[in-house]
Design a protein around this motif. Structure first.
Motif, PDB file in Angstrom:
ATOM      1  N   ALA A  25      15.594  61.747  77.660  1.00 11.72           N
ATOM      2  CA  ALA A  25      15.779  60.961  76.438  1.00 11.72           C
ATOM      3  C   ALA A  25      16.454  59.635  76.737  1.00 11.72           C
ATOM      4  O   ALA A  25      16.121  58.600  76.147  1.00 11.72           O
ATOM      5  N   ARG A  26      17.400  59.639  77.655  1.00 12.57           N
ATOM      6  CA  ARG A  26      18.075  58.392  78.033  1.00 12.57           C
ATOM      7  C   ARG A  26      17.087  57.419  78.674  1.00 12.57           C
ATOM      8  O   ARG A  26      17.102  56.218  78.381  1.00 12.57           O
ATOM      9  N   GLU A  27      16.253  57.939  79.550  1.00 13.31           N
ATOM     10  CA  GLU A  27      15.242  57.079  80.175  1.00 13.31           C
ATOM     11  C   GLU A  27      14.264  56.546  79.132  1.00 13.31           C
ATOM     12  O   GLU A  27      13.858  55.384  79.172  1.00 13.31           O
ATOM     13  N   LEU A  28      13.905  57.398  78.177  1.00  8.03           N
ATOM     14  CA  LEU A  28      12.980  56.980  77.125  1.00  8.03           C
ATOM     15  C   LEU A  28      13.605  55.896  76.261  1.00  8.03           C
ATOM     16  O   LEU A  28      12.967  54.880  75.957  1.00  8.03           O
ATOM     17  N   LEU A  35      12.229  52.175  75.629  1.00  6.17           N
ATOM     18  CA  LEU A  35      11.902  51.705  74.279  1.00  6.17           C
ATOM     19  C   LEU A  35      12.614  50.383  73.958  1.00  6.17           C
ATOM     20  O   LEU A  35      12.086  49.547  73.218  1.00  6.17           O
ATOM     21  N   LEU A  36      13.802  50.190  74.510  1.00  9.42           N
ATOM     22  CA  LEU A  36      14.567  48.974  74.228  1.00  9.42           C
ATOM     23  C   LEU A  36      13.887  47.710  74.771  1.00  9.42           C
ATOM     24  O   LEU A  36      14.250  46.603  74.378  1.00  9.42           O
ATOM     25  N   LYS A  37      12.918  47.899  75.647  1.00  8.74           N
ATOM     26  CA  LYS A  37      12.173  46.748  76.168  1.00  8.74           C
ATOM     27  C   LYS A  37      11.136  46.231  75.165  1.00  8.74           C
ATOM     28  O   LYS A  37      10.534  45.175  75.380  1.00  8.74           O
ATOM     29  N   TYR A  38      10.917  46.993  74.090  1.00  9.75           N
ATOM     30  CA  TYR A  38       9.969  46.591  73.051  1.00  9.75           C
ATOM     31  C   TYR A  38      10.755  45.970  71.895  1.00  9.75           C
ATOM     32  O   TYR A  38      11.486  46.691  71.188  1.00  9.75           O
ATOM     33  N   PRO A  39      10.624  44.666  71.661  1.00 10.81           N
ATOM     34  CA  PRO A  39      11.438  44.008  70.633  1.00 10.81           C
ATOM     35  C   PRO A  39      11.170  44.481  69.210  1.00 10.81           C
ATOM     36  O   PRO A  39      12.015  44.317  68.328  1.00 10.81           O
ATOM     37  N   ASN A  40       9.998  45.100  68.982  1.00  8.74           N
ATOM     38  CA  ASN A  40       9.652  45.525  67.623  1.00  8.74           C
ATOM     39  C   ASN A  40      10.015  46.982  67.351  1.00  8.74           C
ATOM     40  O   ASN A  40       9.659  47.520  66.299  1.00  8.74           O
ATOM     41  N   SER A  64      25.641  51.774  76.377  1.00  6.94           N
ATOM     42  CA  SER A  64      24.516  50.852  76.523  1.00  6.94           C
ATOM     43  C   SER A  64      23.369  51.195  75.588  1.00  6.94           C
ATOM     44  O   SER A  64      22.567  50.331  75.226  1.00  6.94           O
ATOM     45  N   LEU A  65      23.296  52.474  75.175  1.00  6.00           N
ATOM     46  CA  LEU A  65      22.261  52.914  74.239  1.00  6.00           C
ATOM     47  C   LEU A  65      22.803  53.053  72.822  1.00  6.00           C
ATOM     48  O   LEU A  65      22.142  52.670  71.854  1.00  6.00           O
ATOM     49  N   SER A  81      20.638  53.864  66.082  1.00  9.60           N
ATOM     50  CA  SER A  81      21.304  54.481  64.943  1.00  9.60           C
ATOM     51  C   SER A  81      21.397  55.976  65.215  1.00  9.60           C
ATOM     52  O   SER A  81      20.370  56.654  65.326  1.00  9.60           O
ATOM     53  N   LEU A  82      22.615  56.490  65.359  1.00  7.08           N
ATOM     54  CA  LEU A  82      22.803  57.878  65.759  1.00  7.08           C
ATOM     55  C   LEU A  82      23.255  58.749  64.593  1.00  7.08           C
ATOM     56  O   LEU A  82      24.027  58.320  63.742  1.00  7.08           O
ATOM     57  N   SER A  83      22.750  59.983  64.583  1.00  6.38           N
ATOM     58  CA  SER A  83      23.200  60.958  63.594  1.00  6.38           C
ATOM     59  C   SER A  83      23.517  62.272  64.298  1.00  6.38           C
ATOM     60  O   SER A  83      22.943  62.592  65.335  1.00  6.38           O
TER      61      SER A  83
END
Length: 310
Positions: free
Chosen positions: A15-18, A22-27, A43-44, A49-51
């Motif tokens: 999940a951390r790698e994912l 995903l953060l490389k996609y600006p949208n 860093s993540l 947004s965490l729940s």
């Protein structure tokens, strides 16, 4: 167009790698769900947004998936979690109008297995059947062969770092399909960003025979490896089942033998076609490429280090 991706089990290493991919996609916006948000790296956590909640907390799960365009399950645990936990996520997606659900797969092609053959993948078969029966949520199944990082870990039993020995069953000419954790995460991120990506998605870093993997090891590290045949595939089939029958509680004495058999036998090969070309922004990392990215003394711990540097 923006895409909101929900990651259930965001503290896990894949999940951390994912999330990092995903953060490389600006949208793309990320929502994360876990029991302890404090375990998410800063860093993540600063960009998601965490729940908080557990896998069986129905109101919390439903609140988490609300507003997502796709939910990715990164749970890893016992059969109850992998089936019932995922069913609750799927049901919550259906209730909240989430159109796609990425199952916790990242595996060899278990769709070619019968229940009970490679028993750890029975849960995947059950979840896929559950998703296939849905009319409101489309299932997505990312298949990647085996994780290359795991191939070199001591429990898997194929590589002895002390003697640079590669141990195999069969002829050594059987094909091994594999993808690194990081590469699999990059392909999964691309799938999440592609709203039309549904169903089984096959991606591979590389295919190589056992002997070719050993040859690449020698080429990359300048150390001539030894090759040790432990018997035929028929011998392996007999041995793994005898181990399981004689001591079923000691799962780790035979579980990797089952994986070795069903990969080397060819029954669970992907394809023959894969979907790599759909996402040219992701560069596949083959067996030799993986070894070039990891110092030799770190090969045995490569799988443990996944997700530590995001």
């Amino acid at each position: 167009m923006s895409v909101t991706v929900g990651i259930a089990g965001i503290t896990g290493k894949f999940a951390r790698e994912l999330a990092s991919a995903l953060l490389k996609y600006p949208n793309i916006a990320i929502k994360g769900y876990c029991r302890d948000p404090s375990k998410v790296p800063q860093s993540l956590s600063s960009k998601a947004s965490l729940s908080k909640g557990d896998a069986y907390d129905a109101p919390a799960v439903r609140s988490f998936v609300a507003g997502c365009d796709v939910v990715v399950c990164c749970y890893l645990g016992d059969p109850k979690l992998m089936v019932d936990g995922q069913k609750l996520l799927v049901d919550s997606c259906a209730a909240e109008g989430v159109p796609r659900y990425v199952a916790s797969d990242w595996a060899l092609d278990y769709t070619k297995l019968e229940l009970g053959q490679l028993f750890p993948k029975d849960t995947n078969i059950h979840v896929k059947a559950y998703l296939d029966a849905q009319d409101k949520v489309k299932g997505v199944h990312v298949l990647v062969g085996m994780f290359m990082d795991v191939f070199f870990s001591p429990p898997f039993g194929t590589y002895d770092p002390a003697s640079a020995t590669f141990k195999y069953w069969g002829t050594g000419d059987e094909i091994w399909e594999g993808t690194t954790y990081k590469n699999a995460a990059e392909y999964t991120a691309a799938v999440c960003a592609d709203k039309n990506a549904v169903g089984v998605q096959n991606f591979l870093g590389g295919r190589a025979t056992f002997r070719e993997i050993a040859e690449s090891f020698g080429k990359v590290y300048g150390v001539k490896p030894k090759l040790e045949c432990q018997g035929s595939l028929d011998d392996l089939f007999k041995h793994m089942n005898e181990q399981r029958k004689s001591n079923p509680q000691n799962v780790f004495s035979y579980i990797f033998l089952f994986f070795h058999y069903y990969m080397a036998s060819g029954q669970t090969y992907l394809g023959p076609e894969v979907n790599n070309d759909k996402y040219p922004q992701v560069k596949p990392v083959n067996w030799e490429g993986f070894m070039r990215s990891v110092p030799k003394d770190q090969l045995p711990t490569a799988s443990s280090n996944v997700g530590q540097n995001v």
